[in-house]
Write an enzyme that holds these catalytic residues in place. Structure first.
Site, PDB file in Angstrom:
ATOM      1  N   CYS A 183       0.847  -1.188   0.000  1.00  0.00           N
ATOM      2  CA  CYS A 183       0.000   0.000   0.000  1.00  0.00           C
ATOM      3  C   CYS A 183       0.886   1.243   0.000  1.00  0.00           C
ATOM      4  O   CYS A 183       1.935   1.268   0.611  1.00  0.00           O
ATOM      5  CB  CYS A 183      -0.943   0.079   1.180  1.00  0.00           C
ATOM      6  SG  CYS A 183      -2.086  -1.278   1.280  1.00  0.00           S
ATOM      7  N   LYS A 209      15.657 -15.081  -6.650  1.00  0.00           N
ATOM      8  CA  LYS A 209      15.573 -14.050  -7.704  1.00  0.00           C
ATOM      9  C   LYS A 209      14.815 -14.581  -8.907  1.00  0.00           C
ATOM     10  O   LYS A 209      13.946 -13.913  -9.451  1.00  0.00           O
ATOM     11  CB  LYS A 209      16.966 -13.608  -8.177  1.00  0.00           C
ATOM     12  CG  LYS A 209      17.763 -12.685  -7.310  1.00  0.00           C
ATOM     13  CD  LYS A 209      17.242 -11.291  -7.182  1.00  0.00           C
ATOM     14  CE  LYS A 209      16.282 -11.192  -6.035  1.00  0.00           C
ATOM     15  NZ  LYS A 209      16.797 -10.825  -4.744  1.00  0.00           N
ATOM     16  N   ASN A 226      -2.759   2.341   5.263  1.00  0.00           N
ATOM     17  CA  ASN A 226      -1.784   1.270   5.041  1.00  0.00           C
ATOM     18  C   ASN A 226      -1.639   0.560   6.381  1.00  0.00           C
ATOM     19  O   ASN A 226      -1.392   1.200   7.389  1.00  0.00           O
ATOM     20  CB  ASN A 226      -0.456   1.905   4.599  1.00  0.00           C
ATOM     21  CG  ASN A 226       0.677   0.912   4.533  1.00  0.00           C
ATOM     22  OD1 ASN A 226       0.458  -0.295   4.590  1.00  0.00           O
ATOM     23  ND2 ASN A 226       1.890   1.416   4.412  1.00  0.00           N
ATOM     24  N   GLY A 227      -1.832  -0.750   6.406  1.00  0.00           N
ATOM     25  CA  GLY A 227      -1.731  -1.487   7.675  1.00  0.00           C
ATOM     26  C   GLY A 227      -2.965  -2.335   7.886  1.00  0.00           C
ATOM     27  O   GLY A 227      -3.690  -2.629   6.937  1.00  0.00           O
ATOM     28  N   GLU A 233      19.684 -17.527  -2.940  1.00  0.00           N
ATOM     29  CA  GLU A 233      19.371 -16.199  -3.472  1.00  0.00           C
ATOM     30  C   GLU A 233      19.125 -16.258  -4.992  1.00  0.00           C
ATOM     31  O   GLU A 233      18.217 -15.608  -5.514  1.00  0.00           O
ATOM     32  CB  GLU A 233      20.514 -15.236  -3.118  1.00  0.00           C
ATOM     33  CG  GLU A 233      20.375 -13.816  -3.624  1.00  0.00           C
ATOM     34  CD  GLU A 233      19.124 -13.089  -3.155  1.00  0.00           C
ATOM     35  OE1 GLU A 233      18.397 -13.578  -2.276  1.00  0.00           O
ATOM     36  OE2 GLU A 233      18.843 -12.009  -3.712  1.00  0.00           O
ATOM     37  N   TRP A 258      -2.685  -2.926  -1.725  1.00  0.00           N
ATOM     38  CA  TRP A 258      -2.221  -4.310  -1.860  1.00  0.00           C
ATOM     39  C   TRP A 258      -3.179  -5.115  -1.002  1.00  0.00           C
ATOM     40  O   TRP A 258      -3.162  -5.006   0.231  1.00  0.00           O
ATOM     41  CB  TRP A 258      -0.778  -4.410  -1.362  1.00  0.00           C
ATOM     42  CG  TRP A 258      -0.089  -5.692  -1.681  1.00  0.00           C
ATOM     43  CD1 TRP A 258       0.564  -6.011  -2.839  1.00  0.00           C
ATOM     44  CD2 TRP A 258       0.050  -6.834  -0.824  1.00  0.00           C
ATOM     45  NE1 TRP A 258       1.092  -7.276  -2.751  1.00  0.00           N
ATOM     46  CE2 TRP A 258       0.794  -7.800  -1.524  1.00  0.00           C
ATOM     47  CE3 TRP A 258      -0.382  -7.132   0.463  1.00  0.00           C
ATOM     48  CZ2 TRP A 258       1.117  -9.042  -0.984  1.00  0.00           C
ATOM     49  CZ3 TRP A 258      -0.056  -8.368   1.004  1.00  0.00           C
ATOM     50  CH2 TRP A 258       0.687  -9.310   0.272  1.00  0.00           C
ATOM     51  N   HIS A 308      20.350 -36.278  -0.895  1.00  0.00           N
ATOM     52  CA  HIS A 308      19.414 -36.684   0.159  1.00  0.00           C
ATOM     53  C   HIS A 308      17.970 -36.377  -0.196  1.00  0.00           C
ATOM     54  O   HIS A 308      17.129 -36.277   0.695  1.00  0.00           O
ATOM     55  CB  HIS A 308      19.808 -36.022   1.485  1.00  0.00           C
ATOM     56  CG  HIS A 308      21.168 -36.421   1.944  1.00  0.00           C
ATOM     57  ND1 HIS A 308      21.432 -37.642   2.516  1.00  0.00           N
ATOM     58  CD2 HIS A 308      22.365 -35.781   1.860  1.00  0.00           C
ATOM     59  CE1 HIS A 308      22.731 -37.733   2.783  1.00  0.00           C
ATOM     60  NE2 HIS A 308      23.309 -36.614   2.391  1.00  0.00           N
ATOM     61  N   GLU A 348      10.969 -15.137  -8.188  1.00  0.00           N
ATOM     62  CA  GLU A 348      10.118 -13.976  -7.894  1.00  0.00           C
ATOM     63  C   GLU A 348       9.847 -13.102  -9.116  1.00  0.00           C
ATOM     64  O   GLU A 348       8.798 -12.467  -9.175  1.00  0.00           O
ATOM     65  CB  GLU A 348      10.656 -13.153  -6.724  1.00  0.00           C
ATOM     66  CG  GLU A 348      11.887 -12.356  -7.005  1.00  0.00           C
ATOM     67  CD  GLU A 348      12.347 -11.550  -5.805  1.00  0.00           C
ATOM     68  OE1 GLU A 348      11.499 -10.984  -5.107  1.00  0.00           O
ATOM     69  OE2 GLU A 348      13.567 -11.474  -5.576  1.00  0.00           O
ATOM     70  N   LYS A 376       7.365  -4.498  -2.238  1.00  0.00           N
ATOM     71  CA  LYS A 376       8.761  -4.221  -1.903  1.00  0.00           C
ATOM     72  C   LYS A 376       8.986  -4.296  -0.400  1.00  0.00           C
ATOM     73  O   LYS A 376       9.983  -4.826   0.061  1.00  0.00           O
ATOM     74  CB  LYS A 376       9.135  -2.836  -2.433  1.00  0.00           C
ATOM     75  CG  LYS A 376      10.540  -2.379  -2.089  1.00  0.00           C
ATOM     76  CD  LYS A 376      11.558  -3.145  -2.890  1.00  0.00           C
ATOM     77  CE  LYS A 376      12.988  -2.749  -2.560  1.00  0.00           C
ATOM     78  NZ  LYS A 376      13.928  -3.842  -2.911  1.00  0.00           N
ATOM     79  N   ARG A 404       6.107  -0.540  -4.231  1.00  0.00           N
ATOM     80  CA  ARG A 404       5.663  -1.147  -2.969  1.00  0.00           C
ATOM     81  C   ARG A 404       4.698  -2.305  -3.207  1.00  0.00           C
ATOM     82  O   ARG A 404       4.422  -3.070  -2.289  1.00  0.00           O
ATOM     83  CB  ARG A 404       4.976  -0.077  -2.103  1.00  0.00           C
ATOM     84  CG  ARG A 404       5.919   1.026  -1.679  1.00  0.00           C
ATOM     85  CD  ARG A 404       5.180   2.139  -1.005  1.00  0.00           C
ATOM     86  NE  ARG A 404       4.654   1.755   0.287  1.00  0.00           N
ATOM     87  CZ  ARG A 404       5.320   1.812   1.421  1.00  0.00           C
ATOM     88  NH1 ARG A 404       6.569   2.219   1.426  1.00  0.00           N
ATOM     89  NH2 ARG A 404       4.766   1.464   2.562  1.00  0.00           N
TER      90      ARG A 404
END
Ligand code: F6R
Length: 609
Positions: free
Chosen positions: A2, A486, A100-101, A482, A74, A505, A489, A604, A27
């Site tokens: 948001c 990347k 926002n929240g 990582e 969002w 394994h 996403e 973000k 964001r």
């Protein structure tokens, strides 16, 4: 997650709010909207999807005025839809709120308001706010008082902005747990979730503290605490420039940020290294305290945790401190044990990630000291930690973290060398040797970036795959995690990273002629073991993409594709390996037609649990 923008001033309200929202796109959001006081009347526009949809609407039905608030949502409570998009209004449509929240007690408040006859249109938690304000205004309170009464009823975390027809030249704001700034330009004031939204206009900003509220008018700003005490505004210059938040000649911000990494490193060197000594001017902990730290507990999320896992090895190797890592979301709930000599380290680009922040709070509640590695030094974590180390990566806007990751690893490395030296456990010669290797990194990074065409070709092959495996060991096991993060996403290809030793394994069962395996095998002690992993994958017909040190003919011959990095010490190789992995994810996503700066479903800064 948001984004909020509010503006009061002489410029075109539509343009300022739209540009502000665009600058907050990173964001993450799935709908957008704005409310403007249009000749004394509240008018709203909303759109599902991209801000461009809102812009189209505004072309057909422009908004005029000088006071307005805007929002990118969002979705948390209720699907992305016109009804759930912000701003939310009261029944009389003369109060508008963006938020926002999360209001954790919204269900109870909603039931109470429905009993009182208020009609709800959306599924959101936010909608209780304008109704509560209306209720208090109906009870005879002025809008200022109604706003505060509403704040006192809602529980949870928020950044909020509201406008009312009664006070048409005032924008109310409040912050508790979600970031919010107030900024000023020339005879104009703004509020926003983050600095990029105000950069084109503002030259000074105030980073609000939790439990502060207030309002902006054309003439100025008033800030209060919840008991009504006035707070003296602490203006700070806006140090971020328009170029910092724009993609310039690059196709995407992510690519710009990948290319910025050598410059970020050189900037960090200027601040940290001087004549083979390492400095942390911003670090509030004294050397005596640091020398006594016996155990470090690193907690972070996502990419920041991957950086922390490399940092853990540096702390053990160079600072001789036992260290462990955990997801913040696990750490905070697992009742971690710690003794008096334990230090909790939080790592966060944004400094606002809800879980990492909760981890910081958990540590403090247990009387542990907290050191945070942060890119945003005005963030909530910066305020709540006992000490802070600045990553100095510059504003990172691309949702997929790149330059903040390498800056995290670099600063963790410097910190480990620093503590090792303080404790007299790291010989000066070894420190100098590692430092020389570090100082050579920017040029080596630039040479990898120059060879991006080779990575583009591999991306063409990878783009049609559904699954990919990344393997690494020791320092490069987190690199494998990582690299996989990347890729998944931004390209939406399923990818998993494993420690090479774990391959047999279980994960080996996944390998087939349709599952490429990325083998991270730079020169060093574990290279031989990585060749064994390569053979295991090769014998199951997996396509091998290897990341190797320049001139490693043996692995080249065995690989279907390879990417070379310049020779470097094994412990610092993750800082070079990161670049081809970032580029591989980037070019694969581009080849699949993905919008890399706005990956689906992601935000973000993850400010809710
Ligand atoms: C991935 C990514 C995320 C963040 C994570 C933590 O590219 O960016 O995994 O690393 O959400 O964010 P910060 O570092 O802001 O706490």
């Amino acid at each position: 997650m948001c984004g909020i923008v509010g503006y009061i001033g002489p410029k075109s309200i539509e343009s300022v709010l739209l540009v502000g929202l665009q600058k907050l796109e990173y964001r993450g959001y799935d709908s957008a909207g704005m409310a403007v006081m249009n000749s004394g009347e509240m008018v709203t526009r909303k759109a599902v999807g991209k801000i461009a949809e809102l812009e189209k609407q505004l072309k057909n039905q422009p908004l005029i005025g000088n006071t307005g608030i805007a929002h990118t949502r969002w979705a948390t409570h209720g699907e992305p839809s016109m009804i759930n998009a912000h701003p939310h209004l009261n029944s009389q449509r003369n109060i508008a709120v963006v938020h926002n929240g999360i209001f954790e007690n919204y269900a109870k408040l909603k039931a109470e308001l429905i009993d009182d006859g208020f009609v709800f249109l959306s599924e959101t938690d936010t909608e209780v706010a304008p109704h509560l304000m209306e209720k208090y205004i109906e009870e005879g309170f002025a809008p200022d008082e109604a706003f505060v009464r509403m704040l006192k009823r809602v529980e949870g975390q928020y950044a909020l902005a509201a406008i009312t027809e009664k006070e048409e030249r005032k924008i109310y704001f409040a912050r508790k747990g979600s970031p919010l700034i107030v900024a000023r330009g020339n005879n104009e004031f703004l509020i926003a979730s983050d600095i990029p939204a105000v950069v084109p206009i503002a030259h000074e900003a105030i980073y609000l503290d939790d439990n502060q509220w207030g309002y902006i008018t054309e003439k100025g700003i008033s800030i209060f605490d919840l008991s009504g005490g006035e707070v003296t505004p602490q203006w700070e210059p806006v140090s971020v420039s328009v170029e910092d938040v724009e993609k310039g000649d690059f196709e995407y911000l992510m690519l710009k940020e990948i290319y910025e990494q050598p410059d970020v490193f050189e900037r960090v060197f200027k601040q940290r290294v001087d004549d083979a000594f390492i400095h942390f001017p911003e670090l509030k902990f004294g050397k005596e305290y640091l020398a006594r730290v016996g155990r470090i507990l690193i907690q972070a999320c996502g990419t920041s945790l991957n950086a922390g896992m490399i940092g853990r090895m540096y702390l053990e190797q160079y600072a001789h401190i036992s260290a462990e890592t955990d997801y913040s979301s696990e750490w905070r709930y697992r009742n971690p044990l710690a003794s008096g000599d334990s230090l909790v380290v939080g790592i966060s680009q944004s400094g606002e990630t809800a879980d990492t922040l909760a981890g910081v709070r958990e540590a403090k509640a247990k009387f542990m000291r907290v050191l945070s590695f942060l890119n945003n030094i005005n963030s909530t974590m910066a305020r709540e930690s006992d000490a802070m180390i600045h990553l100095m990566a510059g504003q990172e806007i691309g949702v997929a973290s790149t330059k903040a990751f390498t800056a995290q690893v670099l600063n963790l490395l410097f910190f480990s060398l620093y503590v090792g030296s303080i404790k007299w456990l790291l010989p000066a010669e070894e420190r100098r040797e590692v430092l020389n290797e570090i100082l050579a990194l920017p040029e080596k990074m630039r040479s990898i970036l120059k060879n991006h065409d080779r990575i583009k070709q591999i991306a063409e092959f990878l783009k049609d795959k559904n699954d990919t495996i990344f393997l690494g060991r020791t320092y490069n096991y987190p690199s494998a995690l990582e690299g996989a993060l990347k890729l998944k996403e931004i390209s939406y290809i399923h990818a998993s990273g494993y420690a090479g030793g774990e391959f047999k394994h279980g994960p080996l069962a996944l390998v087939s002629d349709n599952v490429p395996v990325v083998i991270i095998a730079p020169q060093g002690d574990i290279r031989g073991k990585m060749i064994s992993n390569l053979k295991e994958a090769q014998s199951r017909k997996g396509t091998i993409i290897s990341i190797i040190t320049e001139g490693d003919e043996e692995i080249k011959k065995e690989s279907d594709y390879y990417i070379e990095i310049p020779p470097c010490m094994e412990s610092i190789s993750p800082l070079l390996v990161a670049i081809p992995l970032q580029l591989l994810a980037y070019y694969t996503a581009i080849a699949r037609g993905c919008d890399v700066d706005r990956p689906r479903n992601l935000a973000k800064s993850v400010t809710v649990e």
